[in-house]
Write a protein that holds these residues in place. Structure first.
Motif, mmCIF file in Angstrom:
data_model
loop_
_atom_site.group_PDB
_atom_site.id
_atom_site.type_symbol
_atom_site.label_atom_id
_atom_site.label_comp_id
_atom_site.label_asym_id
_atom_site.label_seq_id
_atom_site.Cartn_x
_atom_site.Cartn_y
_atom_site.Cartn_z
ATOM 1 N N LEU A 25 -61.653 -31.550 -29.270
ATOM 2 C CA LEU A 25 -61.470 -32.816 -29.979
ATOM 3 C C LEU A 25 -60.466 -33.709 -29.251
ATOM 4 C CD1 LEU A 25 -62.318 -34.413 -32.464
ATOM 5 C CD2 LEU A 25 -60.420 -33.365 -33.708
ATOM 6 N N ALA A 26 -59.378 -33.120 -28.762
ATOM 7 C CA ALA A 26 -58.403 -33.904 -27.997
ATOM 8 C C ALA A 26 -59.038 -34.475 -26.733
ATOM 9 C CB ALA A 26 -57.208 -33.027 -27.635
ATOM 10 N N THR A 27 -59.910 -33.699 -26.107
ATOM 11 C CA THR A 27 -60.598 -34.171 -24.902
ATOM 12 C C THR A 27 -61.541 -35.315 -25.236
ATOM 13 O OG1 THR A 27 -60.433 -31.958 -23.955
ATOM 14 C CG2 THR A 27 -62.043 -33.434 -22.969
ATOM 15 N N LEU A 28 -62.208 -35.228 -26.370
ATOM 16 C CA LEU A 28 -63.088 -36.327 -26.792
ATOM 17 C C LEU A 28 -62.300 -37.630 -26.967
ATOM 18 C CD1 LEU A 28 -65.392 -34.495 -29.349
ATOM 19 C CD2 LEU A 28 -66.140 -35.680 -27.272
ATOM 20 N N HIS A 29 -61.117 -37.533 -27.549
ATOM 21 C CA HIS A 29 -60.289 -38.733 -27.690
ATOM 22 C C HIS A 29 -59.952 -39.316 -26.314
ATOM 23 C CE1 HIS A 29 -59.322 -39.233 -31.961
ATOM 24 N NE2 HIS A 29 -59.404 -37.910 -32.059
ATOM 25 N N LYS A 30 -59.646 -38.438 -25.355
ATOM 26 C CA LYS A 30 -59.271 -38.910 -24.023
ATOM 27 C C LYS A 30 -60.471 -39.520 -23.289
ATOM 28 C CE LYS A 30 -55.902 -38.762 -22.374
ATOM 29 N NZ LYS A 30 -54.856 -39.816 -22.279
ATOM 30 N N THR A 31 -61.622 -38.846 -23.325
ATOM 31 C CA THR A 31 -62.781 -39.379 -22.594
ATOM 32 C C THR A 31 -63.270 -40.688 -23.213
ATOM 33 O OG1 THR A 31 -64.249 -37.969 -23.915
ATOM 34 C CG2 THR A 31 -63.537 -37.128 -21.768
ATOM 35 N N GLU A 32 -63.185 -40.798 -24.526
ATOM 36 C CA GLU A 32 -63.589 -42.064 -25.164
ATOM 37 C C GLU A 32 -62.657 -43.197 -24.747
ATOM 38 O OE1 GLU A 32 -63.720 -45.377 -27.629
ATOM 39 O OE2 GLU A 32 -62.044 -43.942 -27.822
ATOM 40 N N ALA A 33 -61.347 -42.904 -24.711
ATOM 41 C CA ALA A 33 -60.376 -43.926 -24.317
ATOM 42 C C ALA A 33 -60.550 -44.326 -22.853
ATOM 43 C CB ALA A 33 -58.961 -43.408 -24.554
ATOM 44 N N LEU A 34 -60.967 -43.377 -22.000
ATOM 45 C CA LEU A 34 -61.128 -43.664 -20.572
ATOM 46 C C LEU A 34 -62.501 -44.248 -20.249
ATOM 47 C CD1 LEU A 34 -59.488 -40.444 -19.061
ATOM 48 C CD2 LEU A 34 -58.550 -42.762 -19.036
ATOM 49 N N GLY A 35 -63.378 -44.380 -21.249
ATOM 50 C CA GLY A 35 -64.689 -44.974 -21.003
ATOM 51 C C GLY A 35 -65.691 -44.022 -20.392
ATOM 52 N N LEU A 36 -65.472 -42.704 -20.506
ATOM 53 C CA LEU A 36 -66.445 -41.725 -20.020
ATOM 54 C C LEU A 36 -67.475 -41.499 -21.126
ATOM 55 C CD1 LEU A 36 -63.921 -39.220 -18.369
ATOM 56 C CD2 LEU A 36 -65.280 -40.988 -17.249
ATOM 57 N N ASP A 37 -68.365 -42.476 -21.286
ATOM 58 C CA ASP A 37 -69.166 -42.554 -22.501
ATOM 59 C C ASP A 37 -70.201 -41.445 -22.615
ATOM 60 O OD1 ASP A 37 -67.787 -44.787 -23.375
ATOM 61 O OD2 ASP A 37 -69.103 -46.161 -22.297
ATOM 62 N N GLU A 38 -70.966 -41.179 -21.545
ATOM 63 C CA GLU A 38 -72.006 -40.159 -21.652
ATOM 64 C C GLU A 38 -71.404 -38.787 -21.955
ATOM 65 O OE1 GLU A 38 -75.760 -38.147 -19.232
ATOM 66 O OE2 GLU A 38 -74.543 -39.696 -18.265
ATOM 67 N N LEU A 39 -70.318 -38.454 -21.254
ATOM 68 C CA LEU A 39 -69.659 -37.186 -21.542
ATOM 69 C C LEU A 39 -69.195 -37.120 -22.991
ATOM 70 C CD1 LEU A 39 -67.390 -36.323 -18.457
ATOM 71 C CD2 LEU A 39 -69.072 -34.825 -19.548
ATOM 72 N N THR A 40 -68.692 -38.230 -23.508
ATOM 73 C CA THR A 40 -68.142 -38.234 -24.865
ATOM 74 C C THR A 40 -69.214 -37.966 -25.895
ATOM 75 O OG1 THR A 40 -66.415 -39.789 -24.184
ATOM 76 C CG2 THR A 40 -66.830 -39.582 -26.539
ATOM 77 N N TRP A 41 -70.342 -38.716 -25.828
ATOM 78 C CA TRP A 41 -71.328 -38.525 -26.896
ATOM 79 C C TRP A 41 -72.070 -37.194 -26.752
ATOM 80 C CZ3 TRP A 41 -76.474 -37.955 -25.839
ATOM 81 C CH2 TRP A 41 -77.021 -38.574 -24.712
ATOM 82 N N ARG A 42 -72.286 -36.748 -25.523
ATOM 83 C CA ARG A 42 -72.940 -35.450 -25.362
ATOM 84 C C ARG A 42 -72.041 -34.313 -25.872
ATOM 85 N NH1 ARG A 42 -77.695 -35.324 -22.788
ATOM 86 N NH2 ARG A 42 -78.268 -37.032 -21.382
ATOM 87 N N LEU A 43 -70.749 -34.386 -25.554
ATOM 88 C CA LEU A 43 -69.835 -33.339 -26.013
ATOM 89 C C LEU A 43 -69.698 -33.362 -27.527
ATOM 90 C CD1 LEU A 43 -67.873 -31.057 -25.424
ATOM 91 C CD2 LEU A 43 -66.117 -32.752 -24.870
ATOM 92 N N SER A 44 -69.672 -34.538 -28.122
ATOM 93 C CA SER A 44 -69.549 -34.610 -29.585
ATOM 94 C C SER A 44 -70.765 -33.998 -30.262
ATOM 95 C CB SER A 44 -69.352 -36.055 -30.024
ATOM 96 O OG SER A 44 -70.550 -36.790 -29.926
#
Length: 958
Positions: free
Chosen positions: A642-661
């Protein structure tokens, strides 16, 4: 009246009239008073006063300037003190009114006592005399005469100080003198008297090497500054030491080399007790105690070692040796074993020509010199075990206490102590000691400050020092400054040291590969990390990465709170982040690892993958041999993901964020971590809406939100979310995704009202799944159809759908859906009156649910089992599983689950004749069913309340 005036000249000029301190006015007026005081009870002419007071700039008016100044002094001072006569002016003072007179009286008394052989009394008198100095004599006062007097009085003080030090040397107070003399020599490196006394103090303490070093430094200073050799007195002391004449030290005896251990030592009671016991226990009668204390920079290892060494001083009466091995000293290489032994042997007054060149021979001589003696050796700041091993004494009568930032794993220590940070209470007490209870009276603010300091003593001392030297600051203000993470290290560091410089020294000792991993880990997004995640971050193999991680633990730069899991102290992580690695690269590598590891964990738990992924990168993933492994991984990593999701979303790593979620959310659902599930999916939705590379992304996220969140949001809100997902789904979308979406829409419609329209949507979803050849999806749709038929009280049709779905699920070994299907079969059999047949599927579902940590499925397994047991007359078991079902349901936050579980518990309670306890459960079921528009449950709850009324009425009639 004249006796009430007192004057102090041995520092800035001060005056008192009785108990009242006087304001003495401008500098020139003070200078006039000082001149009169230095010649107290003597008449001084006006001309002389002008010469003495205004010598550097005599006024044009000459002696006419004196009367106005005298007039102001008369107004200021007690009446009759300043006396005017034809010849001039006189300051009339009583005996002892001047501190200078009292000083000379005490000095005279001290010399008399010394002449009589009473050295203690003599030292006491001279100490009292020296205590009268409160700064530079006549500080700041103008005029050549007063400047000469200032110099005279300063020299007078130094002469008396030297006499007192001589007395202390005669009294054997060698160790106590060393700190004072070190400061005096540093203050004036050309004053041979103090250098000689320091040499004697060192020598008579047995610290021969330091005595000789002092002579070398004094000689170099004299030659460089004045071009002269040391005087005969200093040379004589040097020769005396070289010849070891009359040191009074038999063999290797050392009085005390332990440095000052500071005024602010707080807490550590347990650790101090442990070290003291280790150094004094009778258990070591046959073996020398070797105590090793390790810990991160700034945690207080040296302070603890010195405090413990002082506690055990009586056990080692022949000496306490202390040597800093400089393992982590700025701009200085660590001492080698040979260098340390040379220093130690010279401390024992071993002549230079007796000290062997070879390390082994040197170590043997060291052991021989201390054999049979009771000496404690403190080795501070050891760089590693290799340096320490040759320094071990060997004799069981001695002891060695070692401190190091590294875990000295190769050292055969009898006791090891890994020193941790202070407890919150002790940390607050340390801050309070430093700044005073008045400054630290805001308990919440003080607690915040020490928490920002990570409870690290060094950080707290720096913070306390900043506060102490800034009177306008409050503890709350300091806390606000420390609260900014990007400036915290700067606030806790100074030009001369502090947190960052201390950490930098530890970091600088690491090999390049450990430094790189330390920097990379500083940017990890979660609370801790395991070997596989660290390897992914480093782009390395897990085996090699584990070696580096353990090396960082050994260096106390990383913590290992549980086997295989690593984390930073907060301040160390801030330091690691400051070292320049690229945040986005680390976040990308870490999120990629979590994505594929979560997918494998999910497959182990659910026996299927709901969302496809691109081909995995060449990273090693942990093995998952079954549901327990998958759940354990999720339990350990769920917060980090969950902490990583917050970081990737803030950094604009969008595909990684939605796939991981999407990938991690089913685990959160399975474990009833629903707040984390909602948070992850919301982050995924934000990222999916920004990601233009995948047109299905937003639809997939909305499907998961509507499907997984159905029991939290309610069927109506879930249906709206799913309809939005369907609207966004591209025409050419993955048919399995379309089938899943239709199935979820149909199921939400069923939970609102099990109409023919809802069943038609489910039938369409079943057809899509069959065309796609996805047996898992077919089994899921059939489970939904079974629920719909059950809600319509069509139990035979419901049973058929569940059994068909179970065949599909078993075909592809989809255990997750098997649990729900078995629960459904058990419920249908119960409703059809086939109680004995219902037990097998329900108990199988319960066992599989326990194995996979499926809390939601367990709620229904237990609820249905309570009905089965009650119908078999096993009321104790029925009540037990019913209560557990309600507990799980309430923890899940699902209203539908809770009403089902409460309904079963209420019926069981009513069955055992406990209408009083059944009633509130029926009432709560009715309330929840009404909120959720569940008509069947509303009827069942209402009927249950009526049965309670009837049972209570019957009881009253009886």
């Amino acid at each position: 009246m004249t006796e009430s005036l007192r004057l102090d000249l041995l520092g800035p000029l001060r005056a008192w009239s009785g108990p009242e301190a006087l304001e003495l006015g401008p500098i020139r007026q003070q200078s006039l008073l000082a001149v009169l005081a230095l010649r107290a009870n003597q008449v001084i002419s006006p001309d002389d006063l002008v010469e003495l007071v205004w010598s550097e700039a005599p006024p044009a008016t000459g002696a006419k300037i004196v009367p106005p100044y005298v007039y102001r002094l008369r107004k200021l001072l007690p009446e009759g003190v300043v006396v005017h006569s034809r010849d001039g002016y006189r300051l009339q003072l009583a005996p002892d009114a001047l501190d200078l007179d009292r000083f000379e009286s005490l000095v005279s008394a001290g010399r008399t006592a010394r002449a009589e052989g009473d050295l203690d009394a003599a030292a006491a008198e001279l100490s009292a005399a020296l205590a009268l100095f409160h700064g530079e004599p006549l500080k700041g006062l103008a005029g050549h005469y007063l400047a000469v007097q200032r110099h005279r009085l300063t020299e007078r003080r130094l002469k008396v100080l030297s006499e007192r030090i001589d007395l202390d040397l005669e009294r054997g107070r060698y160790g106590d003198l060393v700190p004072e003399l070190v400061a005096l020599v540093e203050e004036d490196r050309l004053r041979e008297q103090f250098a000689g006394q320091l040499m004697l103090a060192y020598w008579r303490s047995g610290r021969v090497s330091e005595a000789l070093d002092t002579y070398g430094r004094a000689r170099a200073e004299l030659v460089e500054q004045l071009g002269v050799e040391p005087g005969p007195g200093l040379r004589a002391i040097h020769q005396k030491i070289l010849r070891n004449e009359g040191s009074g030290v038999p063999g290797p005896v050392v009085r005390d080399e332990l440095p000052y251990d500071g005024a602010n030592f707080v807490g550590r009671d347990r650790e101090l007790t442990e070290v003291v016991a280790a150094l004094t226990s009778d258990a070591h009668a046959e073996r020398m105690p070797v105590v090793a204390i390790d810990g991160m920079a700034g945690v207080g290892k040296t302070a603890l070692a010195i405090r413990a060494a002082r506690r055990v001083a009586e056990a080692y009466p022949e000496g306490r040796l202390f040597i800093d091995l400089h393992g982590y000293t700025p701009d200085r290489s660590p001492m080698s074993s040979a260098q340390v032994l040379d220093r130690l042997l010279r401390t024992l007054a071993v002549a230079a020509d007796r000290i062997p060149a070879e390390l082994e021979e040197r170590a043997a001589l060291w052991r021989s010199e201390l054999a049979g003696h009771r000496v404690l050796v403190v080795l501070d700041n050891a760089p590693d075990s290799a340096v320490v091993k040759p320094l071990l004494v060997g004799s069981p009568t001695c002891a060695v206490l070692v401190t190091s930032r590294r875990q000295l794993t190769d050292l055969e220590a009898t006791t090891r102590l890994a020193l941790d940070v202070l407890t919150p209470d002790d940390a607050t007490a340390l801050l309070t000691e430093m700044v005073g209870s008045t400054r630290a009276d805001d308990e919440a603010a003080a607690a915040a400050v020490v928490e920002y300091c990570g409870y690290l003593p060094l950080a707290i001392r720096v913070a306390g020092s900043r506060l102490r030297h800034r009177p306008s600051w409050t503890v709350e203000h300091l806390g606000r400054r420390l609260g900014a993470q990007d400036r915290r290290l700067a606030e806790l560091s100074t030009d001369g040291g502090g947190v960052s410089p201390a950490f930098a020294l530890s970091y600088g000792q690491l090999p390049a590969d450990q430094q790189r991993l330390f920097r990379l880990l500083g940017l990890m997004t979660g609370h801790d990390i395991d070997v596989y995640a660290a390897a992914a971050v480093a782009g390395a193999e897990p085996d090699g990465t584990e070696v580096l991680l353990e090396s960082l633990v050994d260096a106390n730069l990383l913590l290992e709170p549980s086997p295989g899991r690593y984390q930073f102290h907060d301040l160390l992580q801030y330091y690691a982040r400051s070292l320049g690695e690229t945040e986005v690269d680390v976040a990308r590598r870490l999120a990629t690892y979590y994505l594929y590891a979560a997918a494998d964990a999910s497959e182990a738990i659910f026996s299927s993958r709901l969302n496809p992924l691109p081909p995995p990168p060449p990273i090693k993933l942990p093995p998952f041999d079954g549901p327990a492994d998958g759940l354990a991984w999720g339990d350990a990593e769920g917060g980090n993901v969950l902490a990583t999701l917050h970081k990737t979303e803030a950094l604009g790593l969008d595909e990684l964020t939605w796939r991981l979620s999407l990938t991690i959310s089913p685990y959160y659902y399975q474990r009833s971590r629903l707040d984390e599930m909602d948070e992850a999916l919301e982050l995924g939705l934000v990222a999916a809406r920004r990601d233009a590379t995948d047109s299905e992304a937003e639809s997939r996220i909305l499907l998961s939100i509507g499907n997984l969140g159905r029991y939290r949001q309610g069927a109506k809100q879930s249906l709206q979310t799913l309809q939005e997902s369907r609207r966004l789904l591209p025409e050419a979308a993955d048919p399995v995704l379309r089938g899943r979406l239709l199935a979820s829409i149909g199921y939400s419609m069923v939970k609102l009202d099990p109409t023919d329209e809802a069943l038609a949507v489910l039938a369409e979803a079943l057809e899509v799944s069959r065309r796609a050849g996805d047996a898992s999806l077919s089994s899921r749709v059939l489970a939904y159809i079974g629920v719909a038929c059950g809600d319509r009280l069509e139990w035979e049709e419901s049973l058929q759908a569940y059994e068909d779905g179970l065949r599909f699920a078993r075909k592809v070994n989809d255990v997750a859906i098997q649990i729900d299907l078995l629960n459904g079969i058990g419920e249908c059999l119960l409703e059809l009156g086939r109680v004995d047949e219902a037990l097998e599927p329900l108990e199988t579902a319960h066992a599989l649910g326990v194995e996979r940590g499926a809390d939601y499925s367990l709620i229904y397994s237990l609820a249905f089992l309570s009905t089965a047991y009650s119908r078999q007359g096993d009321w104790d078991e029925a009540l037990s599983v019913a209560r557990e079902s309600v507990r799980l349901a309430m923890a899940s936050g699902s209203a539908l689950s809770e009403l089902n579980a409460r309904l079963r518990l209420a019926r069981t309670l009513l069955g055992v004749g406990d209408a009083g306890h059944a009633r509130p459960h029926f009432a709560r079921t009715l309330e929840l069913a009404t909120e959720e528009c569940q008509e069947v449950a509303i009827s069942a709850a209402a009927a249950g309340l009526a049965d309670c009324d009837a049972a209570e009425a019957t009881a009253r009639e009886m």
